[in-house]
Write an enzyme that holds these catalytic residues in place. Structure first.
Site, PDB file in Angstrom:
ATOM      1  N   ASP A 138       0.868  -1.281   0.138  1.00 15.13           N
ATOM      2  CA  ASP A 138       0.027   0.052  -0.056  1.00 15.13           C
ATOM      3  C   ASP A 138       0.818   1.358  -0.253  1.00 15.13           C
ATOM      4  O   ASP A 138       1.753   1.502   0.759  1.00 15.13           O
ATOM      5  CB  ASP A 138      -0.657   0.192   1.161  1.00 15.13           C
ATOM      6  CG  ASP A 138      -1.559  -1.193   1.561  1.00 15.13           C
ATOM      7  OD1 ASP A 138      -1.558  -1.965   0.670  1.00 15.13           O
ATOM      8  OD2 ASP A 138      -2.179  -1.287   2.654  1.00 15.13           O
ATOM      9  N   TYR A 142       2.367  -1.265   9.887  1.00 12.41           N
ATOM     10  CA  TYR A 142       1.213  -1.172   8.890  1.00 12.41           C
ATOM     11  C   TYR A 142       0.881  -0.045   8.453  1.00 12.41           C
ATOM     12  O   TYR A 142       1.327   1.104   8.678  1.00 12.41           O
ATOM     13  CB  TYR A 142      -0.133  -2.059   9.490  1.00 12.41           C
ATOM     14  CG  TYR A 142       0.256  -3.442   9.380  1.00 12.41           C
ATOM     15  CD1 TYR A 142       1.459  -4.204   9.293  1.00 12.41           C
ATOM     16  CD2 TYR A 142      -0.753  -4.377   9.637  1.00 12.41           C
ATOM     17  CE1 TYR A 142       1.543  -5.551   9.000  1.00 12.41           C
ATOM     18  CE2 TYR A 142      -0.881  -5.960   9.408  1.00 12.41           C
ATOM     19  CZ  TYR A 142       0.391  -6.440   9.125  1.00 12.41           C
ATOM     20  OH  TYR A 142       0.399  -7.565   9.181  1.00 12.41           O
ATOM     21  N   ARG A 163      -7.624  -1.285  11.428  1.00 16.83           N
ATOM     22  CA  ARG A 163      -6.444  -0.730  10.961  1.00 16.83           C
ATOM     23  C   ARG A 163      -6.503   0.442   9.900  1.00 16.83           C
ATOM     24  O   ARG A 163      -7.649   0.646   9.277  1.00 16.83           O
ATOM     25  CB  ARG A 163      -5.374  -1.761  10.594  1.00 16.83           C
ATOM     26  CG  ARG A 163      -5.992  -2.835   9.350  1.00 16.83           C
ATOM     27  CD  ARG A 163      -5.051  -3.845   8.835  1.00 16.83           C
ATOM     28  NE  ARG A 163      -5.674  -4.731   7.857  1.00 16.83           N
ATOM     29  CZ  ARG A 163      -6.160  -5.841   8.340  1.00 16.83           C
ATOM     30  NH1 ARG A 163      -6.227  -6.294   9.609  1.00 16.83           N
ATOM     31  NH2 ARG A 163      -6.596  -6.615   7.271  1.00 16.83           N
TER      32      ARG A 163
HETATM   33  C1  FRU Z   1      -3.746  -3.738   2.928  1.00 17.56           C
HETATM   34  C2  FRU Z   1      -3.288  -4.340   4.162  1.00 17.56           C
HETATM   35  C3  FRU Z   1      -3.666  -2.993   4.996  1.00 17.56           C
HETATM   36  C4  FRU Z   1      -2.695  -3.275   6.169  1.00 17.56           C
HETATM   37  C5  FRU Z   1      -1.303  -3.387   5.325  1.00 17.56           C
HETATM   38  C6  FRU Z   1      -0.314  -4.587   5.708  1.00 17.56           C
HETATM   39  O1  FRU Z   1      -3.259  -4.041   1.676  1.00 17.56           O
HETATM   40  O2  FRU Z   1      -3.748  -5.511   4.604  1.00 17.56           O
HETATM   41  O3  FRU Z   1      -4.974  -3.359   5.609  1.00 17.56           O
HETATM   42  O4  FRU Z   1      -2.118  -2.437   7.070  1.00 17.56           O
HETATM   43  O5  FRU Z   1      -1.728  -4.006   4.036  1.00 17.56           O
HETATM   44  O6  FRU Z   1       0.637  -4.426   5.063  1.00 17.56           O
END
Ligand code: FRU
Length: 475
Positions: free
Chosen positions: A22, A81, A149
């Site tokens: 992301d 994350y 999250r």
């Molecule tokens: C989306 C996700 C988020 C998380 C991150 C972890 O692709 O799953 O929800 O924060 O990637 O890498």
């Protein structure tokens, strides 16, 4: 003859090595754009997540500034994350999810997992101050699983708001809205939920205004695939909210809400997918200093069955999309996306005009054209076919050239009028009808053949050569 030697893109952000997912912390401060991203440098298959970062002043020259933030406290020990960047005074406030997996025999969904909202601040985007844990799972409403999250913070009418994506204990995807006076202490305000169950988890939420519309963007997981909708394993899209959940003349965000209890209900049948291609997920928006709302997505899908991309053999996997300017089209009631205008500067002469038949092309180029009746076919390197017919638009890989990708379809409510296609070594972005639809895909043509485009049908198409962007890899 222009053959491909490596799949490394020349216009798209990729991980300097290893894995990227992301976009995170997108913002512009003092002219400089900060593009953070989920990063696992040690393996192209993904692992412990940190934040990497590129900066740019112009979306043409990028500097990789290193692995910005790594897991180094108990509350983020298993991953820094996704999260956002919010410019406040002379600092960027980065809010992110600290991922924690407890030792023991847990399912890590309902038990054994910590998802903490953590803040750290930076003046220069290089050094950050102490990480402050603002919310932990015990602060969230009790009907939620451990999966909470991806904070995104914004300001409205002198108050700060945060959206968080969540999964309930009953496996219902939703968003939570928090508010704050000081950006440190956060109060739960509302759930945002759909009238009918719409996936088990909503990741990466975003709430912003465009023109005078309020747009809720999120990435739901668990929708059943249909012929013309939800064709990827996981989706990302938006709903234009009608009753603006805020109003300047009222007292803040929820003054106009029709639903009296703690849930703001959205109509999931109005969910519009951001991108109809194979590789797009977890987008994030931000407003730049010119006032443009810019969206960047991850060119990847978590857990998709096309996980043997040949870039892995080169030690890297995944890219970010080009930055796209968003505009609200009131007549269509949708958000249009178009690449930032800066990239027009990359055009470096015309390779072919009025295209009809086969053309040898370089590794990066752009096709721009109109079609009077909306019927045409463009084939890239004998393997990827983009086709508009009476009924629909399709993007399909021939044989096994998609490495697991097969076909994606759009049912057109109207005909195709124009297209703009940017081909960047192994990345393809197709913008249809001035950004009404976008199809993004990775494409790995065979390395030993000349690159070629074949055009048939009624089209007035021009091919531009593009200059490479500059990516400075190390600080
Ligand atoms: C989306 C996700 C988020 C998380 C991150 C972890 O692709 O799953 O929800 O924060 O990637 O890498």
């Amino acid at each position: 003859m222009d053959t491909i030697k490596s799949y490394i893109p020349k216009l798209h952000i990729m991980p300097p090595r290893g894995w990227l997912n992301d976009p995170n912390g997108l913002c512009q401060k003092d002219g400089l754009y900060h593009i953070f991203f989920q990063y696992s440098p040690d393996t192209p298959l993904g692992g412990l997540k940190s934040w990497g970062q590129y900066t740019t002043k112009d979306f043409l020259t990028y500097e990789y500034t290193g692995e910005y933030m790594k897991p180094d406290i108990a509350e983020d020990k298993d991953g820094v994350y996704s999260g956002c960047g919010y410019v406040h005074g002379d600092e960027i406030y980065t809010y992110y999810t600290g991922n924690v997996k407890m030792e023991g025999d847990f399912d890590y969904i309902y038990k054994g997992r910590g998802h903490n909202v953590i803040l750290s601040r930076t003046k220069d985007g290089i050094h950050y101050d102490e990480k402050k844990v603002l919310l932990t799972n015990s602060d969230y409403p009790s009907n939620l699983s451990c999966h909470v999250r991806d904070p995104k913070v914004f300001e409205y009418d002198g108050r700060y708001y945060m959206v968080l994506g969540a999964r309930t204990n009953d496996n219902i995807g939703c968003v939570m809205i928090y508010s704050s006076e000081d950006m440190l202490n956060w109060k739960f305000e509302r759930f945002v939920d759909s009238a009918n169950r719409f996936g088990f988890m909503w990741e990466c939420p975003d709430l912003f205004t465009l023109a005078d519309k309020c747009i809720l963007s999120f990435s739901p997981q668990g929708l059943d695939a249909e012929e013309y909708r939800y064709q990827n394993l996981f989706q990302s899209g938006y709903i234009v909210l009608d009753d603006m959940p805020w109003d300047l003349s009222c007292k803040g965000l929820f003054a106009n809400m029709k639903v009296a209890d703690t849930t703001y209900v959205v109509d999931e049948s109005r969910f519009v997918e951001w991108d109809m291609g194979f590789d797009f997920y977890a987008p994030q928006s931000f407003v730049d200093e010119k006032g443009r709302t810019i969206l960047i997505g991850w060119m990847g899908i978590p857990g998709a069955d096309y996980d043997h991309d040949p870039s892995i053999d080169e030690g890297w996997q995944h890219m970010l999309t080009l930055p796209r300017v968003l505009s609200y089209d009131a007549a269509l009631g949708i958000v249009k996306q178009n690449p930032v205008e800066e990239i027009l500067e990359l055009r470096d002469g015309v390779i072919a005009g009025n295209m009809d038949g086969n053309y040898e092309v370089p590794e990066i180029y752009e096709l721009v054209g109109k079609t009077p009746n909306g019927f045409f076919e463009i084939t890239f390197d004998h393997s990827l076919v983009f086709r508009a017919s009476e009924n629909d638009i399709t993007l399909a890989f021939a044989g096994d050239t998609g490495y697991g990708r097969s076909i994606r379809k759009i049912k057109m409510p109207c005909q195709v009028q124009n297209v703009r296609i940017i081909v960047d070594v192994s990345a393809v972005e197709i913008y249809i009808n001035d950004g009404q639809y976008v199809m993004t895909t990775k494409h790995y043509p065979k390395k030993d053949i000349a690159r070629e485009v074949k055009v048939t049908g009624d089209m007035d198409l021009v091919c531009y050569k593009l200059k490479s962007m500059e990516f400075r890899k190390e600080r």
